[in-house]
Design a protein around this motif. Sequence first.
Motif, PDB file in Angstrom:
ATOM      1  N   TRP A  80      33.691  52.518  44.761  1.00  0.00           N
ATOM      2  CA  TRP A  80      32.396  53.002  44.287  1.00  0.00           C
ATOM      3  C   TRP A  80      31.738  53.726  45.448  1.00  0.00           C
ATOM      4  CZ3 TRP A  80      27.487  51.373  46.028  1.00  0.00           C
ATOM      5  CH2 TRP A  80      26.414  51.877  45.302  1.00  0.00           C
ATOM      6  N   GLN A  81      31.118  54.863  45.163  1.00  0.00           N
ATOM      7  CA  GLN A  81      30.476  55.660  46.206  1.00  0.00           C
ATOM      8  C   GLN A  81      29.022  55.252  46.360  1.00  0.00           C
ATOM      9  OE1 GLN A  81      31.802  58.294  48.274  1.00  0.00           O
ATOM     10  NE2 GLN A  81      29.864  57.891  49.284  1.00  0.00           N
ATOM     11  N   GLY A  82      28.675  54.686  47.514  1.00  0.00           N
ATOM     12  CA  GLY A  82      27.291  54.400  47.844  1.00  0.00           C
ATOM     13  C   GLY A  82      26.632  55.668  48.356  1.00  0.00           C
ATOM     14  N   GLU A  83      25.436  55.552  48.879  1.00  0.00           N
ATOM     15  CA  GLU A  83      24.727  56.738  49.377  1.00  0.00           C
ATOM     16  C   GLU A  83      25.517  57.477  50.442  1.00  0.00           C
ATOM     17  OE1 GLU A  83      20.605  56.568  50.311  1.00  0.00           O
ATOM     18  OE2 GLU A  83      20.242  55.070  48.759  1.00  0.00           O
ATOM     19  N   ASP A  84      26.092  56.744  51.393  1.00  0.00           N
ATOM     20  CA  ASP A  84      26.808  57.378  52.497  1.00  0.00           C
ATOM     21  C   ASP A  84      28.236  56.896  52.679  1.00  0.00           C
ATOM     22  OD1 ASP A  84      24.506  58.827  53.213  1.00  0.00           O
ATOM     23  OD2 ASP A  84      23.750  57.136  54.387  1.00  0.00           O
ATOM     24  N   THR A  85      28.648  55.900  51.909  1.00  0.00           N
ATOM     25  CA  THR A  85      29.928  55.262  52.162  1.00  0.00           C
ATOM     26  C   THR A  85      30.695  55.015  50.872  1.00  0.00           C
ATOM     27  OG1 THR A  85      28.930  54.103  54.032  1.00  0.00           O
ATOM     28  CG2 THR A  85      31.026  53.275  53.271  1.00  0.00           C
ATOM     29  N   LEU A  86      31.991  55.182  50.938  1.00  0.00           N
ATOM     30  CA  LEU A  86      32.883  54.825  49.851  1.00  0.00           C
ATOM     31  C   LEU A  86      33.241  53.355  50.031  1.00  0.00           C
ATOM     32  CD1 LEU A  86      34.431  56.021  47.437  1.00  0.00           C
ATOM     33  CD2 LEU A  86      36.285  56.542  49.025  1.00  0.00           C
ATOM     34  N   HIS A  87      32.905  52.525  49.051  1.00  0.00           N
ATOM     35  CA  HIS A  87      33.107  51.086  49.147  1.00  0.00           C
ATOM     36  C   HIS A  87      34.284  50.640  48.291  1.00  0.00           C
ATOM     37  CE1 HIS A  87      29.149  50.412  51.000  1.00  0.00           C
ATOM     38  NE2 HIS A  87      28.715  51.350  50.176  1.00  0.00           N
ATOM     39  N   ALA A  88      35.142  49.799  48.853  1.00  0.00           N
ATOM     40  CA  ALA A  88      36.139  49.099  48.046  1.00  0.00           C
ATOM     41  C   ALA A  88      35.408  47.947  47.364  1.00  0.00           C
ATOM     42  CB  ALA A  88      37.267  48.567  48.924  1.00  0.00           C
ATOM     43  N   VAL A  89      35.641  47.778  46.065  1.00  0.00           N
ATOM     44  CA  VAL A  89      34.986  46.706  45.321  1.00  0.00           C
ATOM     45  C   VAL A  89      36.042  45.811  44.693  1.00  0.00           C
ATOM     46  CG1 VAL A  89      32.853  47.999  44.901  1.00  0.00           C
ATOM     47  CG2 VAL A  89      34.719  48.186  43.273  1.00  0.00           C
ATOM     48  N   PRO A  90      35.784  44.501  44.636  1.00  0.00           N
ATOM     49  CA  PRO A  90      36.782  43.587  44.067  1.00  0.00           C
ATOM     50  C   PRO A  90      36.893  43.756  42.561  1.00  0.00           C
ATOM     51  CG  PRO A  90      34.776  42.395  44.602  1.00  0.00           C
ATOM     52  CD  PRO A  90      34.589  43.793  45.105  1.00  0.00           C
ATOM     53  N   PRO A  91      38.073  43.523  42.008  1.00  0.00           N
ATOM     54  CA  PRO A  91      38.223  43.614  40.562  1.00  0.00           C
ATOM     55  C   PRO A  91      37.465  42.473  39.872  1.00  0.00           C
ATOM     56  CG  PRO A  91      40.239  42.791  41.548  1.00  0.00           C
ATOM     57  CD  PRO A  91      39.315  43.156  42.676  1.00  0.00           C
ATOM     58  N   CYS A  92      36.919  42.776  38.707  1.00  0.00           N
ATOM     59  CA  CYS A  92      36.237  41.736  37.931  1.00  0.00           C
ATOM     60  C   CYS A  92      37.286  40.745  37.402  1.00  0.00           C
ATOM     61  CB  CYS A  92      35.447  42.366  36.778  1.00  0.00           C
ATOM     62  SG  CYS A  92      36.464  43.068  35.455  1.00  0.00           S
ATOM     63  N   GLY A  93      36.830  39.656  36.859  1.00  0.00           N
ATOM     64  CA  GLY A  93      37.737  38.632  36.333  1.00  0.00           C
ATOM     65  C   GLY A  93      38.646  39.162  35.233  1.00  0.00           C
ATOM     66  N   ARG A  94      38.103  40.011  34.372  1.00  0.00           N
ATOM     67  CA  ARG A  94      38.905  40.593  33.292  1.00  0.00           C
ATOM     68  C   ARG A  94      40.044  41.428  33.872  1.00  0.00           C
ATOM     69  NH1 ARG A  94      37.650  45.536  29.816  1.00  0.00           N
ATOM     70  NH2 ARG A  94      38.975  45.253  27.999  1.00  0.00           N
ATOM     71  N   CYS A  95      39.752  42.214  34.902  1.00  0.00           N
ATOM     72  CA  CYS A  95      40.786  43.036  35.537  1.00  0.00           C
ATOM     73  C   CYS A  95      41.826  42.170  36.243  1.00  0.00           C
ATOM     74  CB  CYS A  95      40.162  44.018  36.518  1.00  0.00           C
ATOM     75  SG  CYS A  95      39.319  45.375  35.690  1.00  0.00           S
ATOM     76  N   ARG A  96      41.380  41.118  36.884  1.00  0.00           N
ATOM     77  CA  ARG A  96      42.327  40.223  37.565  1.00  0.00           C
ATOM     78  C   ARG A  96      43.331  39.657  36.568  1.00  0.00           C
ATOM     79  NH1 ARG A  96      38.250  37.105  41.827  1.00  0.00           N
ATOM     80  NH2 ARG A  96      37.139  39.026  42.372  1.00  0.00           N
ATOM     81  N   GLU A  97      42.835  39.195  35.439  1.00  0.00           N
ATOM     82  CA  GLU A  97      43.724  38.643  34.411  1.00  0.00           C
ATOM     83  C   GLU A  97      44.601  39.739  33.802  1.00  0.00           C
ATOM     84  OE1 GLU A  97      45.760  36.010  32.186  1.00  0.00           O
ATOM     85  OE2 GLU A  97      44.369  35.543  33.821  1.00  0.00           O
ATOM     86  N   PHE A  98      44.056  40.931  33.608  1.00  0.00           N
ATOM     87  CA  PHE A  98      44.812  42.054  33.056  1.00  0.00           C
ATOM     88  C   PHE A  98      45.991  42.411  33.963  1.00  0.00           C
ATOM     89  CE2 PHE A  98      45.145  46.724  32.127  1.00  0.00           C
ATOM     90  CZ  PHE A  98      45.461  46.635  30.779  1.00  0.00           C
ATOM     91  N   ILE A  99      45.743  42.502  35.263  1.00  0.00           N
ATOM     92  CA  ILE A  99      46.805  42.803  36.234  1.00  0.00           C
ATOM     93  C   ILE A  99      47.924  41.773  36.105  1.00  0.00           C
ATOM     94  CG2 ILE A  99      47.372  42.897  38.701  1.00  0.00           C
ATOM     95  CD1 ILE A  99      44.416  43.938  39.095  1.00  0.00           C
ATOM     96  N   HIS A 100      47.545  40.521  36.021  1.00  0.00           N
ATOM     97  CA  HIS A 100      48.523  39.430  35.907  1.00  0.00           C
ATOM     98  C   HIS A 100      49.322  39.537  34.616  1.00  0.00           C
ATOM     99  CE1 HIS A 100      49.293  35.072  34.674  1.00  0.00           C
ATOM    100  NE2 HIS A 100      50.218  35.362  35.572  1.00  0.00           N
ATOM    101  N   GLN A 101      48.657  39.840  33.510  1.00  0.00           N
ATOM    102  CA  GLN A 101      49.343  39.867  32.225  1.00  0.00           C
ATOM    103  C   GLN A 101      50.280  41.057  32.058  1.00  0.00           C
ATOM    104  OE1 GLN A 101      46.996  39.032  28.748  1.00  0.00           O
ATOM    105  NE2 GLN A 101      45.954  37.336  29.761  1.00  0.00           N
ATOM    106  N   ILE A 102      50.091  42.116  32.822  1.00  0.00           N
ATOM    107  CA  ILE A 102      51.006  43.263  32.747  1.00  0.00           C
ATOM    108  C   ILE A 102      52.402  42.863  33.219  1.00  0.00           C
ATOM    109  CG2 ILE A 102      51.504  45.558  33.741  1.00  0.00           C
ATOM    110  CD1 ILE A 102      49.308  45.508  31.530  1.00  0.00           C
ATOM    111  N   ASP A 103      52.465  42.041  34.256  1.00  0.00           N
ATOM    112  CA  ASP A 103      53.735  41.497  34.741  1.00  0.00           C
ATOM    113  C   ASP A 103      53.408  40.280  35.597  1.00  0.00           C
ATOM    114  OD1 ASP A 103      56.096  41.041  36.535  1.00  0.00           O
ATOM    115  OD2 ASP A 103      56.837  42.812  35.478  1.00  0.00           O
TER     116      ASP A 103
END
Length: 134
Positions: A80-103
């Motif tokens: 996500w782009q803040g005012e001056d910095t590009l920030h890495a953001v953690p995946p939400c719980g839904r995304c965490r489970e989605f990643i797991h369920q793909i494989d």
Amino acid sequence: MTDQSNEALITTAGSVLHPHHVDGRTFGDVAAALVTDAGNVYVGVCIDTPCGTGFCAEHSAIAAMVTAREYKIAKIVAVWQGEDTLHAVPPCGRCREFIHQIDPANLDTEVVLGRDRTSKLRDLLPETDWPVPN
């Protein structure tokens, strides 16, 4: 596994950030990039909707990966782009489970949490064992 650096993956994700505003909503303001165990890179952006039909950037990147018949993610980042910095953001719980369920092997996916910080998906989603039906 891949030798894709955190910084390179963050930059790749950031390159597809193009926020768009419609009726007081913003979409495309979070982007994701992933690299597969075969070394291929896929990107995606979020689509926010007021009625819950949208999806996260990680889902978009994973859909592109699955379209290419790949399923194992070596490393993934959302930004996500803040005012001056590009920030890495953690995946939400839904995304965490989605990643797991793909494989199931994706429990070992390296999740980028910052330029110098990662975590295995299994550590972000520790309780993954469900009872096996008889």
